[in-house]
Scaffold this motif. Structure first.
Motif, PDB file in Angstrom:
ATOM      1  N   ASP A  55       1.187  15.545  -4.156  1.00 37.51           N
ATOM      2  CA  ASP A  55       1.343  15.399  -5.602  1.00 37.51           C
ATOM      3  C   ASP A  55       0.118  14.789  -6.267  1.00 37.51           C
ATOM      4  O   ASP A  55      -0.073  14.945  -7.477  1.00 37.51           O
ATOM      5  N   LEU A  56      -0.705  14.079  -5.496  1.00 33.68           N
ATOM      6  CA  LEU A  56      -1.872  13.439  -6.098  1.00 33.68           C
ATOM      7  C   LEU A  56      -2.840  14.464  -6.680  1.00 33.68           C
ATOM      8  O   LEU A  56      -3.586  14.153  -7.618  1.00 33.68           O
ATOM      9  N   PHE A  57      -2.822  15.682  -6.156  1.00 33.07           N
ATOM     10  CA  PHE A  57      -3.760  16.694  -6.637  1.00 33.07           C
ATOM     11  C   PHE A  57      -3.278  17.384  -7.911  1.00 33.07           C
ATOM     12  O   PHE A  57      -3.989  18.231  -8.456  1.00 33.07           O
ATOM     13  N   LEU A  58      -2.092  17.022  -8.402  1.00 32.93           N
ATOM     14  CA  LEU A  58      -1.636  17.554  -9.685  1.00 32.93           C
ATOM     15  C   LEU A  58      -2.478  16.950 -10.805  1.00 32.93           C
ATOM     16  O   LEU A  58      -2.697  15.747 -10.857  1.00 32.93           O
ATOM     17  N   GLY A  59      -2.943  17.783 -11.698  1.00 26.16           N
ATOM     18  CA  GLY A  59      -3.692  17.282 -12.849  1.00 26.16           C
ATOM     19  C   GLY A  59      -5.151  16.990 -12.578  1.00 26.16           C
ATOM     20  O   GLY A  59      -5.823  16.368 -13.413  1.00 26.16           O
ATOM     21  N   THR A  60      -5.692  17.414 -11.425  1.00 18.37           N
ATOM     22  CA  THR A  60      -7.115  17.203 -11.177  1.00 18.37           C
ATOM     23  C   THR A  60      -7.939  18.055 -12.148  1.00 18.37           C
ATOM     24  O   THR A  60      -7.465  19.051 -12.686  1.00 18.37           O
ATOM     25  N   PHE A  61      -9.173  17.649 -12.355  1.00 15.91           N
ATOM     26  CA  PHE A  61     -10.061  18.419 -13.226  1.00 15.91           C
ATOM     27  C   PHE A  61     -11.455  18.427 -12.626  1.00 15.91           C
ATOM     28  O   PHE A  61     -11.787  17.589 -11.772  1.00 15.91           O
ATOM     29  N   GLU A  62     -12.267  19.381 -13.045  1.00 22.60           N
ATOM     30  CA  GLU A  62     -13.608  19.540 -12.482  1.00 22.60           C
ATOM     31  C   GLU A  62     -14.665  19.317 -13.548  1.00 22.60           C
ATOM     32  O   GLU A  62     -14.531  19.775 -14.691  1.00 22.60           O
ATOM     33  N   ARG A  63     -15.706  18.590 -13.162  1.00 19.16           N
ATOM     34  CA  ARG A  63     -16.840  18.366 -14.060  1.00 19.16           C
ATOM     35  C   ARG A  63     -18.126  18.401 -13.238  1.00 19.16           C
ATOM     36  O   ARG A  63     -18.262  17.652 -12.269  1.00 19.16           O
ATOM     37  N   ALA A 102       0.857  -1.172   0.000  1.00 16.38           N
ATOM     38  CA  ALA A 102       0.000   0.000   0.000  1.00 16.38           C
ATOM     39  C   ALA A 102       0.900   1.231   0.000  1.00 16.38           C
ATOM     40  O   ALA A 102       0.929   2.010   0.933  1.00 16.38           O
ATOM     41  N   THR A 103       1.649   1.376  -1.090  1.00 17.68           N
ATOM     42  CA  THR A 103       2.711   2.368  -1.165  1.00 17.68           C
ATOM     43  C   THR A 103       2.326   3.534  -2.075  1.00 17.68           C
ATOM     44  O   THR A 103       2.231   3.374  -3.298  1.00 17.68           O
ATOM     45  N   PRO A 104       2.082   4.721  -1.504  1.00 16.74           N
ATOM     46  CA  PRO A 104       1.713   5.867  -2.344  1.00 16.74           C
ATOM     47  C   PRO A 104       2.739   6.168  -3.437  1.00 16.74           C
ATOM     48  O   PRO A 104       2.374   6.590  -4.542  1.00 16.74           O
ATOM     49  N   ALA A 105       4.020   5.931  -3.149  1.00 18.37           N
ATOM     50  CA  ALA A 105       5.066   6.248  -4.125  1.00 18.37           C
ATOM     51  C   ALA A 105       4.952   5.401  -5.386  1.00 18.37           C
ATOM     52  O   ALA A 105       5.467   5.790  -6.443  1.00 18.37           O
ATOM     53  N   ALA A 106       4.288   4.240  -5.308  1.00 17.32           N
ATOM     54  CA  ALA A 106       4.138   3.396  -6.500  1.00 17.32           C
ATOM     55  C   ALA A 106       3.243   4.070  -7.532  1.00 17.32           C
ATOM     56  O   ALA A 106       3.568   4.126  -8.722  1.00 17.32           O
ATOM     57  N   ALA A 107       2.107   4.602  -7.066  1.00 16.58           N
ATOM     58  CA  ALA A 107       1.222   5.322  -7.992  1.00 16.58           C
ATOM     59  C   ALA A 107       1.899   6.583  -8.506  1.00 16.58           C
ATOM     60  O   ALA A 107       1.801   6.919  -9.697  1.00 16.58           O
ATOM     61  N   ALA A 108       2.601   7.276  -7.621  1.00 16.97           N
ATOM     62  CA  ALA A 108       3.314   8.485  -8.042  1.00 16.97           C
ATOM     63  C   ALA A 108       4.392   8.148  -9.063  1.00 16.97           C
ATOM     64  O   ALA A 108       4.628   8.907 -10.017  1.00 16.97           O
ATOM     65  N   GLY A 109       5.057   6.997  -8.892  1.00 12.86           N
ATOM     66  CA  GLY A 109       6.077   6.575  -9.845  1.00 12.86           C
ATOM     67  C   GLY A 109       5.508   6.339 -11.229  1.00 12.86           C
ATOM     68  O   GLY A 109       6.117   6.710 -12.242  1.00 12.86           O
ATOM     69  N   ALA A 110       4.319   5.718 -11.277  1.00  6.00           N
ATOM     70  CA  ALA A 110       3.669   5.489 -12.574  1.00  6.00           C
ATOM     71  C   ALA A 110       3.311   6.808 -13.239  1.00  6.00           C
ATOM     72  O   ALA A 110       3.495   6.986 -14.455  1.00  6.00           O
ATOM     73  N   ARG A 111       2.819   7.749 -12.462  1.00  7.38           N
ATOM     74  CA  ARG A 111       2.469   9.049 -13.031  1.00  7.38           C
ATOM     75  C   ARG A 111       3.708   9.815 -13.469  1.00  7.38           C
ATOM     76  O   ARG A 111       3.679  10.552 -14.464  1.00  7.38           O
ATOM     77  N   ALA A 112       4.812   9.631 -12.744  1.00  3.05           N
ATOM     78  CA  ALA A 112       6.057  10.282 -13.142  1.00  3.05           C
ATOM     79  C   ALA A 112       6.507   9.794 -14.517  1.00  3.05           C
ATOM     80  O   ALA A 112       7.103  10.550 -15.294  1.00  3.05           O
ATOM     81  N   ILE A 113       6.213   8.530 -14.823  1.00  2.00           N
ATOM     82  CA  ILE A 113       6.570   7.963 -16.130  1.00  2.00           C
ATOM     83  C   ILE A 113       5.591   8.394 -17.209  1.00  2.00           C
ATOM     84  O   ILE A 113       5.991   8.779 -18.317  1.00  2.00           O
ATOM     85  N   LEU A 114       4.287   8.336 -16.910  1.00  2.00           N
ATOM     86  CA  LEU A 114       3.254   8.415 -17.953  1.00  2.00           C
ATOM     87  C   LEU A 114       2.543   9.760 -18.057  1.00  2.00           C
ATOM     88  O   LEU A 114       1.979  10.065 -19.099  1.00  2.00           O
ATOM     89  N   ASP A 115       2.533  10.535 -16.987  1.00  2.00           N
ATOM     90  CA  ASP A 115       1.732  11.757 -16.961  1.00  2.00           C
ATOM     91  C   ASP A 115       2.600  12.971 -17.316  1.00  2.00           C
ATOM     92  O   ASP A 115       3.491  13.342 -16.555  1.00  2.00           O
ATOM     93  N   PRO A 116       2.357  13.609 -18.454  1.00  2.00           N
ATOM     94  CA  PRO A 116       3.183  14.763 -18.848  1.00  2.00           C
ATOM     95  C   PRO A 116       3.045  15.955 -17.903  1.00  2.00           C
ATOM     96  O   PRO A 116       3.895  16.851 -17.912  1.00  2.00           O
ATOM     97  N   LEU A 117       1.991  15.974 -17.073  1.00  2.00           N
ATOM     98  CA  LEU A 117       1.805  17.070 -16.128  1.00  2.00           C
ATOM     99  C   LEU A 117       2.595  16.866 -14.847  1.00  2.00           C
ATOM    100  O   LEU A 117       2.696  17.779 -14.025  1.00  2.00           O
ATOM    101  N   TYR A 118       3.152  15.666 -14.671  1.00  2.00           N
ATOM    102  CA  TYR A 118       3.857  15.382 -13.430  1.00  2.00           C
ATOM    103  C   TYR A 118       5.241  16.024 -13.477  1.00  2.00           C
ATOM    104  O   TYR A 118       5.881  16.067 -14.522  1.00  2.00           O
ATOM    105  N   PRO A 119       5.750  16.528 -12.344  1.00  2.00           N
ATOM    106  CA  PRO A 119       7.069  17.187 -12.345  1.00  2.00           C
ATOM    107  C   PRO A 119       8.179  16.237 -12.787  1.00  2.00           C
ATOM    108  O   PRO A 119       8.116  15.031 -12.548  1.00  2.00           O
ATOM    109  N   THR A 120       9.198  16.775 -13.415  1.00  2.00           N
ATOM    110  CA  THR A 120      10.338  15.955 -13.824  1.00  2.00           C
ATOM    111  C   THR A 120      11.256  15.659 -12.648  1.00  2.00           C
ATOM    112  O   THR A 120      11.931  14.631 -12.623  1.00  2.00           O
TER     113      THR A 120
END
Length: 249
Positions: free
Chosen positions: A208-216, A68-86
């Protein structure tokens, strides 16, 4: 992981009433080794860790539990999400490298591996709630709690209207579940007796999870990659639909 082990050793030394140097001498290791472990510089072998904790008068018990490691999801976003910090924290960078290696660079597999390792249902602070409620009630509770929040999981896949029912299993990320949950519990929502019986899981989010949120429709949602990770992590129908969705990316 090194930081968690370091905290464990530091706590054992403090409870022992001995100095770190005394513990090192009793364990037959150098004082610098103990210092590096406590500061998260190195990860000791199980044998070394057992020797040090024994020198502190503590027994070492190893239990395998779901990741249950938050850094795992963050790691995936670091690879795949262009909005995630370098530039990311070392633990996130470590997980990004691990996921990339495990998945051999396949984006679908990266999301799968991150979902398996991030385990939102198994987070210590996560609160699982069952019952029927609307997306609007979740959004209103989030706003009333006075903190940042975002919906993910099944709700992020479906994007229901404000008055529609919350699909299971949805995830509501927030800064402090202890503030949000009392606003939600009562009426239709109640603590779930089993993880797979939950309608919504309320969990603490890393900033960091709140990076890239959107509203609908007045509802805040997590970034699409985070939604897919969470949907696969909770399993069931949401996981199957998330897999179909990410294959189209």
């Amino acid at each position: 992981m090194e930081q968690d082990v370091g905290r464990l050793v530091a706590e054992c030394i403090e409870r022992s009433g001995l100095s770190a140097r005394q513990v090192a001498a009793r364990a037959g290791v150098s004082a610098s080794t103990v210092h590096r472990i406590v500061n998260g510089v190195v990860s000791p072998s199980v044998d070394t860790l057992d020797t040090i904790t024994t020198a502190c008068g503590a027994g070492l018990t190893i239990i395998a539990a779901p990741l249950a490691t938050p850094a795992a999801a963050a790691g995936a976003r670091a690879i795949l999400d262009p909005l995630y910090p370098t530039e990311v924290a070392p633990d996130i960078e470590h997980w990004a490298g691990r996921l990339d290696a495990w998945a051999d660079g396949d984006p679908v597999e990266i999301v799968e591996e991150a979902a398996r390792a991030s385990g939102v249902l198994h987070r210590p602070e996560a609160v699982r709630l069952s019952g029927e409620t609307t997306i609007g009630r979740l959004a209103s509770a989030g706003d009333a709690s006075g903190q940042r929040w975002a919906l993910s999981g099944a709700a992020g896949l479906d994007l229901p209207s404000f008055d529609e029912a919350v699909p299971a299993i949805s995830v509501m990320w927030c800064e402090d579940p202890s503030v949000l949950v009392p606003v939600l519990v009562g009426g239709a929502l109640r603590p779930a007796s089993a993880p797979d019986g939950a309608t919504v899981v309320v969990a603490a989010a890393e900033p960091d999870l709140f990076l890239g949120t959107f509203e609908r429709d007045r509802v805040v949602y997590a970034a699409p990659i985070q939604i897919a990770i969470d949907a696969i992590s909770v399993g069931g129908d949401a996981a199957d639909r998330a897999r179909e969705e990410i294959r189209t990316w």
